[in-house]
Design an enzyme around this catalytic site. Structure first.
Site, mmCIF file in Angstrom:
data_model
loop_
_atom_site.group_PDB
_atom_site.id
_atom_site.type_symbol
_atom_site.label_atom_id
_atom_site.label_comp_id
_atom_site.label_asym_id
_atom_site.label_seq_id
_atom_site.Cartn_x
_atom_site.Cartn_y
_atom_site.Cartn_z
ATOM 1 N N HIS A 386 0.810 -1.219 0.000
ATOM 2 C CA HIS A 386 0.000 0.000 0.000
ATOM 3 C C HIS A 386 0.842 1.268 0.000
ATOM 4 O O HIS A 386 0.337 2.360 -0.285
ATOM 5 C CB HIS A 386 -0.933 0.007 1.218
ATOM 6 C CG HIS A 386 -2.297 0.547 0.905
ATOM 7 N ND1 HIS A 386 -2.493 1.619 0.071
ATOM 8 C CD2 HIS A 386 -3.537 0.177 1.315
ATOM 9 C CE1 HIS A 386 -3.782 1.885 -0.015
ATOM 10 N NE2 HIS A 386 -4.434 1.018 0.717
ATOM 11 N N ASP A 390 -2.099 2.146 -4.659
ATOM 12 C CA ASP A 390 -3.397 2.415 -4.049
ATOM 13 C C ASP A 390 -4.389 1.318 -4.435
ATOM 14 O O ASP A 390 -4.217 0.620 -5.440
ATOM 15 C CB ASP A 390 -3.938 3.776 -4.499
ATOM 16 C CG ASP A 390 -3.116 4.931 -3.949
ATOM 17 O OD1 ASP A 390 -2.483 4.748 -2.887
ATOM 18 O OD2 ASP A 390 -3.106 6.001 -4.583
#
Length: 413
Positions: A386, A390
């Protein structure tokens, strides 16, 4: 006299294990001649001699783990005495997460100094990892030298009594001593160098990269029909067939070429967007998990990918892959479908930022208008870092991949 030292044979190598000596003490060797086989974190490599001379002393017996830069043998003119090889029990068996630095001149001369505790660099390394005061350890090696076994014995004596759980160190790592069953209830199986390094890398990946997971169910009925057509053509031409995994590799490469936002690595305050699409394909071997890399997979045909994948998988199992053939990957595919696993999650292969876990295709009933039809369905799960990717970016990548696999002509268009 010139020393043969443990070389750095891969970009991630911290230490190596002497697998076998191909020369014996007293043998004449010439520059460029293969003198030993070294097991690294990735492969079994050949070690070339850098000097002409006579192999006068072997300092690291087979099975001994040695940090990069440490001497493993001595080459001379043949006039020096050939003392007994180093005690193999002085080899470190616990990994260090911190990369071992190459020793400075004289750094390996601890056994020749006076007024200090006699101990090998490896014994001192283990002592640091186990937080053992080496000055308090009694050596049982030649001349009172402290060996790895002495350090471990001292550590066991300190930890023999159960510790209060509230006093446990928060810095516990993969090198920490783990609780084991009572004596006689287990069999110790030593980790291979590949398994040991994999344990470190995977632990680091899970600890440092915030993983998130997205799963997509893909209708691969047309993909299987497309594969059958391709293989019929290849078979008629006397060429090797392609597997579903070969088509998956090509489809992933095409999806990454269309949108490179997943073909990245996290680098602190920036992202590295890779220009090349180099796909790692996880292969299970008796020595542990290896990941051969198919470079520029987007530029290769499905047949080329199939041939290369088969060759590298075979050589991976035979421990004949070169280190460079397992380096430089930008995205990895792990397929457990052949074991009947329908869905799973995989740990990211750092420094990459994503890995695709592929399950088995299974027949499922679906509605087609008002009719119920059987369709082959394949579930893939993307693990993504992450920090670099995204959720929407990862979802778009899976959507693109789904389109390719459900309309397989797009893969080769």
């Amino acid at each position: 006299m010139p020393e043969i030292v443990m070389p750095r044979l891969s970009d991630t190598m911290e230490d190596g294990v002497v697998s076998a000596w191909l020369k014996q003490v007293g043998d004449q060797i010439t520059r460029g001649e293969i003198v030993a086989e070294i097991e690294t974190d990735k492969a079994l490599m050949e070690l070339e001699a850098y000097d002409d001379g006579v192999l006068e002393k072997i300092l690291a017996e087979p099975g001994v783990r040695v940090p990069i830069g440490e001497p493993i043998a001595i080459v001379g003119d043949g006039t020096a005495s050939t003392a007994a090889p180093a005690d193999p029990t002085s080899a470190a068996v616990a990994p260090s997460i911190t990369p071992a630095a190459a020793p400075q001149p004289g750094a390996h001369a601890g056994l020749r100094r006076t007024g200090v505790v006699k101990s090998s660099p490896l014994a001192r390394k283990i002592a640091r990892e186990m937080r053992v005061d080496i000055d308090a350890v009694v050596g049982t090696g030649p001349g009172g030298r402290i060996t790895r076994r002495d350090v471990e014995a001292a550590h066991s004596a300190v930890t023999a009594e159960p510790a209060d759980a509230t006093t446990s160190s928060p810095e516990t790592s993969v090198t920490a001593v783990q609780p084991v069953p009572a004596s006689g209830e287990f069999e110790e199986v030593a980790l291979t160098n590949i398994q040991r390094v994999s344990a470190i890398r995977l632990t680091e990946s899970k600890q440092q990269a915030p993983h998130f997971y997205l799963t997509s169910a893909i209708d691969v009925t047309e993909l299987f029909a497309f594969r059958a057509q391709i293989n019929a053509t290849l078979d008629a031409a006397g060429e090797s067939k392609v597997s579903v995994n070969d088509l998956l590799v090509k489809a992933v490469a095409v999806a990454l070429r269309k949108d490179g936002a997943v073909n990245v690595s996290f680098a602190g305050d920036k992202l590295l967007r890779h220009k090349g699409i180099h796909l790692g394909v996880a292969v299970a071997t008796p020595a542990g998990l290896l990941v051969p890399v198919i470079r520029d997979a987007d530029r290769k045909s499905v047949s080329e990918i199939a041939t290369e994948s088969r060759d590298k998988a075979t050589r991976a199992r035979d421990r004949k892959l070169r280190a460079e053939e397992m380096s430089g990957g930008t995205f990895t595919i792990s397929n457990l479908g052949m074991f009947g696993i329908e869905q799973f999650t995989a740990v990211i292969n750092s420094p990459e930022s994503a890995i695709l876990a592929v399950g088995a295709a299974a027949d499922e009933l679906r509605l087609d208008g008002e009719k119920v039809v059987a369709r082959k369905t394949l579930r893939v799960t993307l693990s993504a870092d992450h920090r670099a990717i995204d959720g929407a970016v990862a979802a778009q990548f899976l959507a693109n991949l789904k389109v390719l696999l459900e309309s397989p002509l797009r893969i080769v268009a």
